[in-house]
Design a protein around this motif. Structure first.
Motif, mmCIF file in Angstrom:
data_model
loop_
_atom_site.group_PDB
_atom_site.id
_atom_site.type_symbol
_atom_site.label_atom_id
_atom_site.label_comp_id
_atom_site.label_asym_id
_atom_site.label_seq_id
_atom_site.Cartn_x
_atom_site.Cartn_y
_atom_site.Cartn_z
ATOM 1 N N THR A 1 -1.692 -8.619 -7.024
ATOM 2 C CA THR A 1 -0.734 -8.262 -8.062
ATOM 3 C C THR A 1 -1.198 -6.982 -8.728
ATOM 4 O OG1 THR A 1 -0.192 -10.586 -8.486
ATOM 5 C CG2 THR A 1 0.366 -8.996 -10.208
ATOM 6 N N VAL A 2 -0.280 -6.033 -8.865
ATOM 7 C CA VAL A 2 -0.614 -4.769 -9.531
ATOM 8 C C VAL A 2 0.456 -4.466 -10.574
ATOM 9 C CG1 VAL A 2 -1.057 -2.305 -9.270
ATOM 10 C CG2 VAL A 2 -1.779 -3.894 -7.478
ATOM 11 N N GLN A 3 0.018 -4.220 -11.807
ATOM 12 C CA GLN A 3 0.914 -3.882 -12.913
ATOM 13 C C GLN A 3 0.854 -2.386 -13.162
ATOM 14 O OE1 GLN A 3 2.489 -6.430 -15.065
ATOM 15 N NE2 GLN A 3 3.689 -4.720 -15.838
ATOM 16 N N GLY A 4 2.017 -1.754 -13.305
ATOM 17 C CA GLY A 4 2.095 -0.348 -13.640
ATOM 18 C C GLY A 4 2.959 -0.144 -14.869
ATOM 19 N N LYS B 1 0.831 -1.203 0.000
ATOM 20 C CA LYS B 1 0.000 0.000 0.000
ATOM 21 C C LYS B 1 0.869 1.257 0.000
ATOM 22 C CE LYS B 1 -3.744 2.327 2.482
ATOM 23 N NZ LYS B 1 -4.715 2.259 3.610
ATOM 24 N N ARG B 2 1.915 1.255 0.808
ATOM 25 C CA ARG B 2 2.811 2.418 0.880
ATOM 26 C C ARG B 2 3.499 2.673 -0.456
ATOM 27 N NH1 ARG B 2 7.908 3.948 1.441
ATOM 28 N NH2 ARG B 2 8.688 1.816 1.191
ATOM 29 N N LEU B 3 3.976 1.622 -1.089
ATOM 30 C CA LEU B 3 4.667 1.769 -2.371
ATOM 31 C C LEU B 3 3.719 2.285 -3.457
ATOM 32 C CD1 LEU B 3 6.856 -1.473 -2.380
ATOM 33 C CD2 LEU B 3 7.658 0.885 -2.053
ATOM 34 N N LEU B 4 2.490 1.789 -3.465
ATOM 35 C CA LEU B 4 1.518 2.258 -4.449
ATOM 36 C C LEU B 4 1.160 3.724 -4.216
ATOM 37 C CD1 LEU B 4 -0.888 -0.819 -4.670
ATOM 38 C CD2 LEU B 4 0.786 -0.085 -6.376
ATOM 39 N N GLU B 5 1.002 4.104 -2.955
ATOM 40 C CA GLU B 5 0.702 5.503 -2.640
ATOM 41 C C GLU B 5 1.836 6.426 -3.061
ATOM 42 O OE1 GLU B 5 -0.109 5.320 1.529
ATOM 43 O OE2 GLU B 5 -2.244 4.900 1.243
ATOM 44 N N ASN B 6 3.068 5.917 -3.040
ATOM 45 C CA ASN B 6 4.227 6.701 -3.449
ATOM 46 C C ASN B 6 4.486 6.627 -4.951
ATOM 47 O OD1 ASN B 6 4.651 7.490 -0.819
ATOM 48 N ND2 ASN B 6 6.281 6.017 -0.418
ATOM 49 N N GLY B 7 3.630 5.918 -5.684
ATOM 50 C CA GLY B 7 3.729 5.887 -7.145
ATOM 51 C C GLY B 7 4.960 5.186 -7.684
ATOM 52 N N GLY C 1 4.537 3.698 -11.134
ATOM 53 C CA GLY C 1 3.953 4.585 -12.134
ATOM 54 C C GLY C 1 2.450 4.417 -12.283
ATOM 55 N N GLU C 2 1.945 4.850 -13.412
ATOM 56 C CA GLU C 2 0.514 4.749 -13.682
ATOM 57 C C GLU C 2 0.086 3.285 -13.685
ATOM 58 O OE1 GLU C 2 -2.648 5.653 -17.323
ATOM 59 O OE2 GLU C 2 -0.663 6.627 -17.309
ATOM 60 N N LEU C 3 -0.971 2.973 -12.951
ATOM 61 C CA LEU C 3 -1.418 1.592 -12.831
ATOM 62 C C LEU C 3 -2.254 1.194 -14.043
ATOM 63 C CD1 LEU C 3 -2.423 1.510 -9.051
ATOM 64 C CD2 LEU C 3 -0.165 1.200 -10.109
ATOM 65 N N VAL C 4 -2.079 -0.064 -14.481
ATOM 66 C CA VAL C 4 -2.801 -0.522 -15.674
ATOM 67 C C VAL C 4 -3.646 -1.772 -15.421
ATOM 68 C CG1 VAL C 4 -1.121 0.487 -17.245
ATOM 69 C CG2 VAL C 4 -0.803 -1.873 -16.468
ATOM 70 N N HIS C 5 -3.345 -2.543 -14.363
ATOM 71 C CA HIS C 5 -4.119 -3.757 -14.108
ATOM 72 C C HIS C 5 -3.838 -4.259 -12.697
ATOM 73 C CE1 HIS C 5 -6.366 -7.404 -15.093
ATOM 74 N NE2 HIS C 5 -5.405 -8.118 -14.552
ATOM 75 N N PHE C 6 -4.830 -4.974 -12.123
ATOM 76 C CA PHE C 6 -4.635 -5.609 -10.822
ATOM 77 C C PHE C 6 -5.317 -6.970 -10.811
ATOM 78 C CE2 PHE C 6 -8.813 -3.712 -10.373
ATOM 79 C CZ PHE C 6 -9.535 -4.702 -9.699
ATOM 80 N N SER C 7 -4.888 -7.796 -9.877
ATOM 81 C CA SER C 7 -5.553 -9.067 -9.639
ATOM 82 C C SER C 7 -5.498 -9.381 -8.153
ATOM 83 C CB SER C 7 -4.886 -10.202 -10.431
ATOM 84 O OG SER C 7 -5.564 -11.431 -10.218
#
Length: 337
Positions: free
Chosen positions: A245-248, A134-140, A143-149
């Protein structure tokens, strides 16, 4: 604040775990327990110090409680949580929150109107790897997120059987309520809140009255789309395994309860991450706790709840409102199936 007077209702697997953890908390006195099972309550009468009840409302009337942990079947949550709140008692309730969002909304409003601490047992938010994600995603970082699972698999129902609460949707049974709720709640707080269901399959494998697998396409409030893949009839797993899993555009993060793997196209000096894969383990990210049982997340969530009760200030993790939103998404999935 002086020693807190605490009680637990529901002495099944989770209730017994909570009892052990709560008893270990400093300046918390577990004065009462409540359950209808004579086998369980007789053990508490013989070996414990807490007063034993078979009637929850009688316990509330007699014990002048500061806090209560409710670990009963979901079908009992609404009446018990409401009764506790009306008595001015701070409430920790196991997940899922309620069987319908109308009841959940009433409980959210009641807790807020009384200024009471309210928390649900979605323990994944107290696992260090998911908190780091969560912290890493909040800090970008990616980059721009394109997909999650969001995924979860495990061997809960592996043969045809009847007669348990897991086979009754009216009691909170089924993979969607019992299993997928964990993943949905984690997704909504780590990646974003689902606002649209683009398609959903609820599959029966061994069960007759409820689903054993949930496969759903979701759109989040930030516009990101992705998948929810949950199956509790998968014998290739020894126990429940939850992952996100989150792809950016700049990389990818894969996370479960034991490790978080970060892939970056370019190094991130601020985060100390090199280009390529970096793996961080739960041993380096775990929340320190005063008492360990089953996993530090179970103790950490109770410690957090107790700390908020001491402060007389509702927390921001696993609130009733957050659990209510998860229940609303469950209803959205049911309607789309």
């Amino acid at each position: 604040m002086n020693t807190l007077r605490a009680a637990i209702v529901g002495l099944g697997k989770m209730g017994l775990s909570h009892a052990a953890i709560l008893t270990a908390q400093p300046q918390v006195d577990m004065v009462a327990v409540c359950d209808t099972s004579v086998i369980v309550t007789s053990a508490f009468k013989k070996y414990g110090k807490a007063k034993v009840y078979g009637d929850f409302r009688k316990m509330l009337r007699n014990e002048n409680l500061d806090l209560v942990v409710i670990a009963t079947p979901t079908k009992l949550h609404y009446d018990m949580v409401r009764a506790a709140l009306e008595h001015g008692v701070h409430v920790f309730c196991e997940k899922p929150f309620s069987l319908n969002s109308a009841e959940g909304q009433e409980l959210v409003q009641l807790a807020e109107s009384k200024g009471l601490v309210n928390q649900l047992g979605y323990h994944n938010h107290f696992i260090g790897t998911f908190r780091e994600m969560k912290r890493l995603l909040e800090n970008g970082v990616i980059g721009e997120l394109v997909h999650f699972s969001g995924e979860a698999y495990g061997p809960v129902v592996t043969k045809e059987k009847v007669g348990t609460w897991r086979s009754k949707s009216s009691e909170g049974g089924g993979c969607l309520f019992d299993y997928a709720s964990h993943v949905l709640n984690l997704l909504q707080e780590v990646v974003g809140r689902p606002v649209k269901i683009n398609g959903s399959l609820l599959k029966q494998i061994y069960s007759k009255g409820v689903e054993d697998a949930v496969y759903t396409l979701l759109t989040l409030e930030n516009g990101l789309t992705g998948t929810l893949l949950v199956n509790w009839s998968d014998e290739t797993y020894r126990k429940m395994s939850t992952s996100l899993t989150v792809q950016g555009k700049n990389g990818k993060i894969v996370c479960d309860a034991t490790e978080i793997k970060i892939y970056l196209k370019q190094a991130n000096a601020a985060e100390g991450l090199e280009a390529g894969w970096t793996v961080k383990w739960i041993t380096d990210l775990a929340i320190p706790v005063g008492y360990y049982l089953r996993g530090e997340e179970y103790s950490a969530q109770i410690e957090y709840f107790v700390a908020n009760v001491r402060r007389q200030q509702p927390g921001t993790i696993n609130t009733f409102e957050q659990g209510l939103y998860t229940d609303k998404v469950i209803e959205m999935i049911q309607n789309a199936a």
